[in-house]
Enzyme design. Structure first.
Site, PDB file in Angstrom:
ATOM      1  N   GLU A 255       0.828  -1.212   0.000  1.00  0.00           N
ATOM      2  CA  GLU A 255       0.000   0.000   0.000  1.00  0.00           C
ATOM      3  C   GLU A 255       0.861   1.260   0.000  1.00  0.00           C
ATOM      4  O   GLU A 255       0.540   2.224  -0.695  1.00  0.00           O
ATOM      5  CB  GLU A 255      -0.954  -0.001   1.202  1.00  0.00           C
ATOM      6  N   CYS A 289       9.444  -7.321  -7.884  1.00  0.00           N
ATOM      7  CA  CYS A 289      10.134  -7.811  -9.079  1.00  0.00           C
ATOM      8  C   CYS A 289      11.127  -6.717  -9.505  1.00  0.00           C
ATOM      9  O   CYS A 289      11.037  -5.580  -9.038  1.00  0.00           O
ATOM     10  CB  CYS A 289       9.114  -8.098 -10.177  1.00  0.00           C
ATOM     11  N   CYS A 292       9.534  -3.252 -10.631  1.00  0.00           N
ATOM     12  CA  CYS A 292       9.026  -2.430  -9.524  1.00  0.00           C
ATOM     13  C   CYS A 292      10.165  -1.980  -8.607  1.00  0.00           C
ATOM     14  O   CYS A 292      10.127  -0.889  -8.045  1.00  0.00           O
ATOM     15  CB  CYS A 292       7.962  -3.198  -8.739  1.00  0.00           C
TER      16      CYS A 292
HETATM   17 ZN   LIG Z   1      -2.893  -2.586  -4.565  1.00  0.00          ZN
HETATM   18 ZN   LIG Z   2       6.532  -5.860 -10.053  1.00  0.00          ZN
END
Ligand SMILES: [Zn+2]
Ligand SMILES: [Zn+2]
Length: 360
Positions: A255, A289, A292
């Site tokens: 979040e 990953c 990200c």
């Molecule tokens: Zn989310």
């Molecule tokens: Zn990712």
């Protein structure tokens, strides 16, 4: 079971992009960091793999969204980044997180320490925990599950007013279930990305929430007045197990990742995958990953090795504190709780393998 498998070329472009500036930026990264990030598109990588779909109710099938590659993240003018003077993640606990005040305090410190490692380089501070009554929010008993729920939007309004000057964001966390509006059943959390505030509940992550003998069921809500929040005083809280801690850490970092402007990941199995139900949330990996991870790294500026090392250190550290002195006549037992990290062990092994690539 279905697999979302992208070509090597697609993954490479999502990670590095075709924009010459960003390619140059990538090439300037430490070669060992590039080696780890390149695992995103290396066929047969044992560190990062494709997303698997198990049922039609899984997120990607039921919520089609546009994917976000690194370039889209980087050039998003609306996303929030920590800036000088606004580098602190604040956590506001609402109600207790564990059965006693001392368990709740420990639990909060575990989460704080985890966020410090995950968002390595940023400061994480705990705001003084408050009871539900301090937020003046509406609450109700859910018609079907019969548990107490507090109004997510009203908590957000409360948190916006409390946001400190140096905050990058303020995230409220609670063990009480949330609802966004009267007609909705429940919500795991709600956030305002532009304002940098969010509220997330771990209520449904307790091992017993969906069992028939869940002890948080309320027969009838009796209130003496609209300011009567006494029903929350001795309200049931799930046991602080390792699984609950793992789920809480994953939810909180997923979040907060959204507050950084990371959208749901559709590239590889990743913490930033959307999830529609508990089984799918559990299937998500603990960490990001490479695509990200590059987004987060560009927003925060850590070295990958330092961050992974901090995560391992957090898993290894038995507890946050040295044992405290038990005050006399205390009703609560003030023993230092060992941090329940059993559920993190498989991830420790995974992080260690990532570190090995970075240290080769
Ligand atoms: Zn989310
Ligand atoms: Zn990712």
């Amino acid at each position: 079971m279905q697999t979302v498998r992208h070509s090597e070329h697609t993954l490479k472009t999502a990670l590095i992009s075709k924009n010459p500036e960003l390619v140059k930026q990538y090439e300037q990264l430490d070669p060992r960091e590039q080696r780890l990030l390149n695992e995103a598109f290396r066929p047969g990588s044992d560190l990062f793999g494709p997303i698997t779909l198990h049922s039609p109710s899984d997120w990607i099938i039921s919520h089609p969204e546009a994917p976000q590659d690194f370039e889209e993240f980087f050039s998003d003018l609306h996303r929030k980044s920590p800036s000088s003077g606004k580098q602190t993640i604040y956590i506001q606990c609402i109600g207790l997180l564990g059965n006693t005040r001392s368990i709740s305090e420990e639990y909060l410190k575990w989460l704080k320490g985890y966020c410090e490692a995950f968002f390595y380089g940023l400061t994480v501070k705990l705001l003084e925990p408050i009871p539900v009554s301090a937020t003046r929010c509406s609450f109700r008993v859910n018609d079907s599950t019969r548990n107490l729920q507090i109004h997510a939007g009203q908590i957000l309004t409360f948190l916006k007013k409390k946001k400190p000057e140096d905050a990058f964001c303020v995230v409220g966390i609670t063990m009480i279930d949330l609802y966004p509006r009267d007609s909705w059943n429940f919500v795991f959390g709600q956030a305002s990305l532009t304002e940098g505030v969010g509220i997330f509940s771990f209520a449904r992550y307790g091992t017993d929430f969906y069992s028939s003998h869940y002890k948080g069921k309320v027969k009838k809500l009796e209130r003496k007045s609209s300011s009567d929040y006494s029903v929350f005083d001795d309200y049931y809280l799930p046991e602080a197990t390792s699984v609950l801690l793992l789920r809480s850490c994953k939810t909180l970092t997923h979040e907060i990742g959204h507050i950084f402007g990371l959208r749901h990941c559709q590239w590889l199995a990743c913490l930033m995958q959307g999830s529609n139900h508990l089984e799918e949330a559990d299937r998500r990996p603990l960490d990001l990953c490479p695509i990200c991870l590059r987004k987060l790294q560009s927003a925060v500026g850590f070295r990958l090795r330092d961050r992974y090392k901090a995560l391992v250190k957090w898993i290894d550290a038995e507890s946050t504190d040295t044992p405290r002195v038990t005050p006399k006549h205390s009703r609560e037992e003030l023993v230092t709780l060992p941090k329940p990290v059993e559920a993190f062990k498989e991830w420790k092994e995974w992080i260690t393998r990532c570190l090995a690539v970075l240290q080769k």
